[in-house]
Design an enzyme around this catalytic site. Sequence first.
Site, short mmCIF file in Angstrom:
data_model
loop_
_atom_site.label_atom_id
_atom_site.label_comp_id
_atom_site.label_asym_id
_atom_site.label_seq_id
_atom_site.Cartn_x
_atom_site.Cartn_y
_atom_site.Cartn_z
CG ASP A 93 13.74 -2.97 -1.69
OD1 ASP A 93 13.51 -3.58 -0.63
OD2 ASP A 93 14.40 -3.46 -2.61
CG ASP A 140 10.57 -0.56 -7.96
OD1 ASP A 140 10.84 -0.33 -6.77
OD2 ASP A 140 10.64 -1.69 -8.46
N1 GLY Z 1 14.62 -4.11 -5.33
C1 GLY Z 1 15.60 -3.14 -5.21
C2 GLY Z 1 16.90 -3.65 -4.78
O1 GLY Z 1 17.38 -4.65 -5.30
O2 GLY Z 1 17.48 -3.05 -3.91
#
Ligand code: GLY
Length: 423
Positions: free
Chosen positions: A198, A123
Amino acid sequence: MYRIIPALFLFLSLLAVSPGRAQKNHDFQPKPALLRLIDGNLRQAANQYKVLMGRVPADRLPKTYYANTDKFETSNSEWWTSGFYPGTLLYLYEYSRDTSLLREALQRLKLLEKEQYNKGTHDLGFMMYCSYGNAERLAERGLLPQGAPSQKPQARPAPAYDEILMNSARSLSTRFNPKIGCIRSWDSPPWKYPVIIDNMMNLELLFWATRFSGDSSFYRIAVTHANTTMRYHYRPDYSSFHVVDYDTATGNVLAKKTAQGYSDSSAWARGQAWGLYGFTVMYRCTHDQKYLEQAEFIAQFILTNPNLPADKIPYWDFNAPEIPRALRDASAAAIMASALIELSRYAGPEKGRGYLDVAEQIIVSLSSNNYKAVVGSNGGFLLRHSVGHLPGRSEVDVPLTYADYYFVEAMLRYKQLGNEKKE
Ligand code: GLY
C-alpha cells in the site's frame, strides 16, 4: 504564492533516469454512451455526498456504514482514510462547481491540517495528498482560494496548501531508512520493520515535494522505496506480497507475509491494485521505463488471472478459497480502473486499448445497481460491497471512502481522455 522550480535540477534528474523514451499519449477518445453514464453518476454522486454530509459529525470524518444496523462509522484525522472524504468532495466540486460541496471540503480539510506534523504513520500520502493535494491543484487552477481554511479572519495569514504539503512530505520522509531503502509502514509488534505494498501510494506526495521545492531528497526516497519494493515485494508472476518485514541491523528481508489477504502466498486484491496504481505513478513521475514495465506486468497478472470475474470486479483476494462465492471488493476495482486509464496513455496502442477496455468495463459494472447505491441509501456513500480487512473481520462487504474516491477519480480521468496535456 511563489513556486520554486529549479529547471536545471529537474532537467538533470530526468536525464539521469530516463532512457530517452518520452511518455506516449494516444488519442483514445471517450465513448459517448459511457460519458453519459458517467455524467449521470457524477450528478448523483454530488447529491449522494450531500446525504453523507448530513451524517458526519462536524469534528469527524466518515469511514463506513453498516446498512443492516444503520450504523455509521467515523474516524478522527489520524486514521489512514481521513483524506478521502475531503478529496472526493473536491473532485465532485470540480465537476459540479456546487459551492456547498466546496464549503464542506474546506471545513473537513481543517480537521486534517495538524496531520502535516504526524511522523507516526506512512499513510500521509493518502491522507494529505488526496485532500490537500487536490486542494492545491484546484487552487492552482483558480478554483479555490489559496491557503488553508483554518485561520480566523483576523489571525495571521493561513498557511498555504503547498506549505502544508511540504511539511507532510518532510514528516513522511522521517520514516525512510536508507539501510533498508524503504519508508516504514507500521510501528507495532510483532513486526520489526514492516513495509506494505500500500505504501507505494504515498510516494506521489514526495514527487510533488521535489517538483515544488527543487529538493531532490524526496525524489530519491521515492525512487529508492519503489526499487526496494520491486525487488522484494513481487513474486515471479508479478503478484505482490502484502507485507515484507526487514531487519534494521542488516537491511535483509526477515519475512514475507500477509495481514489483510487470505494467506502469505495469496494475492490480496487491493494490494495488487495499489501496486498497479503506484508503479503507474512512478512512471509518470520519473519517465523510467522499468516502472512502466512493472506496471504492465502487474496489469497482466490481474487481467489474465483466471479468478478475475467477467464483470472485472475482483474477489477480495485472487486466491480466496471460497471463490466463486467469495466477496467482491469494489474498492480494488475502483483503484484498478483509475490506474488502468492512466496506464493506457503510456502503453503501446494495442495494450493501451486493452487497459482502457477493462477500465470501461469496471466503470459500467460499478455503475450497476449491484454496486452503486440509490441516492439516499447506503449511508450516503456511493458504492456498496468493499472489503476492508476480512481476516480482521473489520469493514467486510461495506461502503468505504476510498472506493468512492477512486471511483470518482476514474470517472473524471475517463472524461479527460483526449484532452490530456501532452507530456
Ligand atoms: N491499508 C490500506 C488498505 O487497507 O488498503
